[in-house]
Design a protein around this motif. Sequence first.
Motif, mmCIF file in Angstrom:
data_model
loop_
_atom_site.group_PDB
_atom_site.id
_atom_site.type_symbol
_atom_site.label_atom_id
_atom_site.label_comp_id
_atom_site.label_asym_id
_atom_site.label_seq_id
_atom_site.Cartn_x
_atom_site.Cartn_y
_atom_site.Cartn_z
ATOM 1 N N SER A 86 -11.723 1.789 -7.386
ATOM 2 C CA SER A 86 -10.754 1.619 -6.289
ATOM 3 C C SER A 86 -11.311 2.106 -4.957
ATOM 4 C CB SER A 86 -9.451 2.356 -6.598
ATOM 5 O OG SER A 86 -8.830 1.785 -7.712
ATOM 6 N N SER A 87 -12.599 1.922 -4.738
ATOM 7 C CA SER A 87 -13.243 2.372 -3.508
ATOM 8 C C SER A 87 -14.050 1.253 -2.888
ATOM 9 C CB SER A 87 -14.175 3.552 -3.796
ATOM 10 O OG SER A 87 -13.458 4.647 -4.282
ATOM 11 N N ALA A 112 -7.165 6.608 1.612
ATOM 12 C CA ALA A 112 -6.118 6.838 0.621
ATOM 13 C C ALA A 112 -5.602 5.494 0.130
ATOM 14 C CB ALA A 112 -4.973 7.632 1.238
ATOM 15 N N GLU A 113 -5.266 5.437 -1.149
ATOM 16 C CA GLU A 113 -4.739 4.199 -1.716
ATOM 17 C C GLU A 113 -3.297 3.956 -1.318
ATOM 18 O OE1 GLU A 113 -5.480 3.349 -5.841
ATOM 19 O OE2 GLU A 113 -7.368 4.438 -5.796
ATOM 20 N N THR A 114 -2.543 5.028 -1.077
ATOM 21 C CA THR A 114 -1.166 4.884 -0.629
ATOM 22 C C THR A 114 -0.937 5.794 0.568
ATOM 23 O OG1 THR A 114 -0.350 6.594 -2.133
ATOM 24 C CG2 THR A 114 -0.266 4.313 -2.928
ATOM 25 N N VAL A 115 -0.004 5.404 1.421
ATOM 26 C CA VAL A 115 0.299 6.160 2.634
ATOM 27 C C VAL A 115 1.811 6.208 2.798
ATOM 28 C CG1 VAL A 115 0.071 6.193 5.145
ATOM 29 C CG2 VAL A 115 -1.837 5.443 3.756
ATOM 30 N N SER A 116 2.336 7.381 3.124
ATOM 31 C CA SER A 116 3.753 7.510 3.447
ATOM 32 C C SER A 116 3.883 7.559 4.961
ATOM 33 C CB SER A 116 4.336 8.800 2.858
ATOM 34 O OG SER A 116 4.392 8.714 1.462
ATOM 35 N N LEU A 117 4.679 6.671 5.496
ATOM 36 C CA LEU A 117 4.947 6.696 6.926
ATOM 37 C C LEU A 117 6.032 7.730 7.182
ATOM 38 C CD1 LEU A 117 4.961 2.917 7.884
ATOM 39 C CD2 LEU A 117 3.167 4.594 8.262
ATOM 40 N N ALA A 150 9.114 6.626 0.412
ATOM 41 C CA ALA A 150 8.110 6.394 -0.629
ATOM 42 C C ALA A 150 6.846 5.811 -0.009
ATOM 43 C CB ALA A 150 8.661 5.439 -1.684
ATOM 44 N N PRO A 151 5.674 6.177 -0.546
ATOM 45 C CA PRO A 151 4.432 5.629 0.007
ATOM 46 C C PRO A 151 4.306 4.138 -0.270
ATOM 47 C CG PRO A 151 3.975 6.948 -1.940
ATOM 48 C CD PRO A 151 5.438 7.085 -1.652
ATOM 49 N N HIS A 152 3.571 3.452 0.600
ATOM 50 C CA HIS A 152 3.297 2.030 0.391
ATOM 51 C C HIS A 152 1.814 1.845 0.138
ATOM 52 C CE1 HIS A 152 2.254 2.447 4.644
ATOM 53 N NE2 HIS A 152 1.472 1.417 4.461
ATOM 54 N N ALA A 153 1.453 0.765 -0.520
ATOM 55 C CA ALA A 153 0.046 0.479 -0.817
ATOM 56 C C ALA A 153 -0.722 0.304 0.487
ATOM 57 C CB ALA A 153 -0.063 -0.771 -1.678
ATOM 58 N N ASN A 154 -1.944 0.822 0.506
ATOM 59 C CA ASN A 154 -2.771 0.782 1.704
ATOM 60 C C ASN A 154 -4.126 0.148 1.391
ATOM 61 O OD1 ASN A 154 -3.151 1.454 4.460
ATOM 62 N ND2 ASN A 154 -4.387 3.205 3.883
#
Length: 169
Positions: free
Chosen positions: A60-61, A78-83, A144-148
């Motif tokens: 995943s990199s 990061a694979e996920t990010v919370s706004l 909740a974080p979203h996919a990045n």
Amino acid sequence: MSEPFLAEIKLFGFGFVPRGYLACNGQLLPIAQYSALFSLLGVMYGGDGRITFKLPDLRSSVPMGFASTLPQGSAGGAETVSLTIPTLPAHTHMMVAVNGPATRRTVANNYFGSDTSTVVDFFGPAEALVPMDPASMQSSGGGAPHANLQPSLAMNFCIATNGVYPSRN
């Protein structure tokens, strides 16, 4: 196929690791068993440097070329990010209303009226607009974080454990 350099990383489009390679999955290896590979990688990707060292973890990199600002072996992203409020750019959501009675039922080209003459009229024509009380709007969302992840194609990264020891020029 020519003989690879020791520690050379290659992409494979099939789901197994070929002979003479190991998957780049960040696993710990014993230095005693892979001393030549350790002499090239050291503890760049982890390990204690006495008994073990790590292979790069490319699951995943996205591999990148290194530079003075991005040292070889460093990881980021990061694979996920919370706004959150601090991570959003500064902006406003201004809501305006008509400084007069509500005389319309349709939303299109109309604004909230300051008072209603009947139960069914909520909107008025666009004239003498004034800001509404900020307390009239609420936040929404669950945090909740979203996919990045950028668009990608999963491939198998493998590192050569056998091959020609690279010479320096």
